[in-house]
Write a protein that holds these residues in place. Structure first.
Motif, PDB file in Angstrom:
ATOM      1  N   ALA A 165      84.316  34.085  52.205  1.00 50.07           N
ATOM      2  CA  ALA A 165      84.011  35.325  52.940  1.00 50.07           C
ATOM      3  C   ALA A 165      83.099  36.148  52.043  1.00 50.07           C
ATOM      4  O   ALA A 165      83.415  36.387  50.874  1.00 50.07           O
ATOM      5  N   GLY A 188      86.884  37.463  47.486  1.00 49.22           N
ATOM      6  CA  GLY A 188      86.615  37.931  46.117  1.00 49.22           C
ATOM      7  C   GLY A 188      87.443  39.158  45.753  1.00 49.22           C
ATOM      8  O   GLY A 188      88.075  39.759  46.620  1.00 49.22           O
ATOM      9  N   LEU A 211      82.850  38.815  57.834  1.00 51.65           N
ATOM     10  CA  LEU A 211      84.004  39.438  58.510  1.00 51.65           C
ATOM     11  C   LEU A 211      83.568  40.756  59.146  1.00 51.65           C
ATOM     12  O   LEU A 211      84.316  41.730  59.203  1.00 51.65           O
ATOM     13  N   GLY A 212      82.265  40.786  59.572  1.00 49.95           N
ATOM     14  CA  GLY A 212      81.770  41.973  60.263  1.00 49.95           C
ATOM     15  C   GLY A 212      80.859  42.804  59.373  1.00 49.95           C
ATOM     16  O   GLY A 212      80.689  42.501  58.181  1.00 49.95           O
ATOM     17  N   ASN A 214      81.136  45.890  58.311  1.00 49.91           N
ATOM     18  CA  ASN A 214      81.714  46.848  57.345  1.00 49.91           C
ATOM     19  C   ASN A 214      82.145  46.142  56.058  1.00 49.91           C
ATOM     20  O   ASN A 214      82.587  44.992  56.103  1.00 49.91           O
ATOM     21  N   ARG A 215      82.018  46.876  54.948  1.00 51.23           N
ATOM     22  CA  ARG A 215      82.492  46.293  53.674  1.00 51.23           C
ATOM     23  C   ARG A 215      83.998  46.546  53.590  1.00 51.23           C
ATOM     24  O   ARG A 215      84.426  47.705  53.555  1.00 51.23           O
ATOM     25  N   LEU A 216      84.774  45.487  53.599  1.00 53.09           N
ATOM     26  CA  LEU A 216      86.241  45.619  53.621  1.00 53.09           C
ATOM     27  C   LEU A 216      86.780  45.588  52.196  1.00 53.09           C
ATOM     28  O   LEU A 216      86.225  44.922  51.319  1.00 53.09           O
TER      29      LEU A 216
END
Ligand code: SAM
Length: 233
Positions: A165, A188, A211-212, A214-216
């Protein structure tokens, strides 16, 4: 759902009786105040769960007779969560707990290039895994594996599919099906994967997913990633 207790396979004797020991026994006898004659649910963490009638009890040991056995086959497609060690202990513990609830078959924590010093204790993480395993009513207890680098992740799970990811991947690269019988899902640490680790995944033929846009946070990415496969068993 009734409380589920855990006893490892060696504590089951000839399919007739089981001895529950240590904290699990104390929880049964002192905290929940069960009595001889009560029926409790006991899981062995290897796909079986038993109705057990308590026969003898002490603070550190509960012995019961097995009445009924239920089994769940091992998942056809194993999901290995490989998470770079997080600096914040509570966030790492949250990620590990959610990984159990969301069906990770194994939890591998590795020292990523950008991982900072972490003071999580292995025993505490194992306790969190066991507690989430019982709470979520799973039949298969996820193993905890600790490795020193992402390189070791690739060598330890050599015959698996690898999916990394990464927040800089085009959002059109969405998670696909699991790969064969075992897929390593890589997330990570707070500082993300290093260029070297990204190159390593490319070299090893690993896939990349988004995963889209936005930074998750890493722990959020663990939840989002594993949630893609909730029904892929
Ligand atoms: N290094 C990044 C930065 O500082 O911008 C942040 C890393 S993020 C906190 C931790 C991990 O979560 C990433 O290494 C990645 O595995 C995952 N992640 C976070 N957001 C993501 C996204 N939108 N798509 C895919 N993976 C993501």
């Amino acid at each position: 759902m009734n409380n589920i207790f855990y006893a490892s396979k060696p504590d089951f004797k000839d399919g007739i009786s089981v001895e529950i020991k240590g904290q699990e026994a104390t929880h049964i006898s002192k905290v929940l105040r069960h009595k001889v004659g009560d029926t409790i649910l006991v899981a062995d963490g290897e796909g079986s769960r038993f109705d057990v009638v308590i026969r003898e009890m002490s603070k550190q040991s509960v012995v019961g007779n097995i009445q009924k056995k239920r089994e769940e086959p091992a998942p056809a497609a194993r999901k290995i969560l490989a998470l770079g060690l997080l600096k914040k202990r509570d966030r790492l513990e949250f990620a590990v707990e959610k990984a159990v609830e969301l069906g990770a078959s194994e939890i591998c924590l590795f020292n990523s290039d950008h991982s900072e010093r972490n003071n999580s204790k292995e025993e505490r993480l194992k306790t969190i895994i066991l507690s989430a395993f019982k709470q979520s009513g799973r039949f298969w207890l996820p193993k905890l594996v600790l490795l020193d680098s992402l390189d070791q992740v690739f060598s330890s799970y050599a015959n698996s599919g690898f999916v990394m990811a990464h927040e800089q991947i085009e959002i059109s690269n969405q998670p696909k099906e699991l790969i064969g019988s075992q897929t390593v899902l890589m997330v990570g640490p707070e500082g993300g994967f290093s260029k070297r680790e990204v190159e390593l995944n490319k070299e090893k033929g690993g896939e990349f997913i988004s995963l889209g846009k936005n930074r998750l946070r890493a722990e959020t990415a663990v939840v989002a990633f594993l949630s893609q496969y909730l029904f892929s068993n």
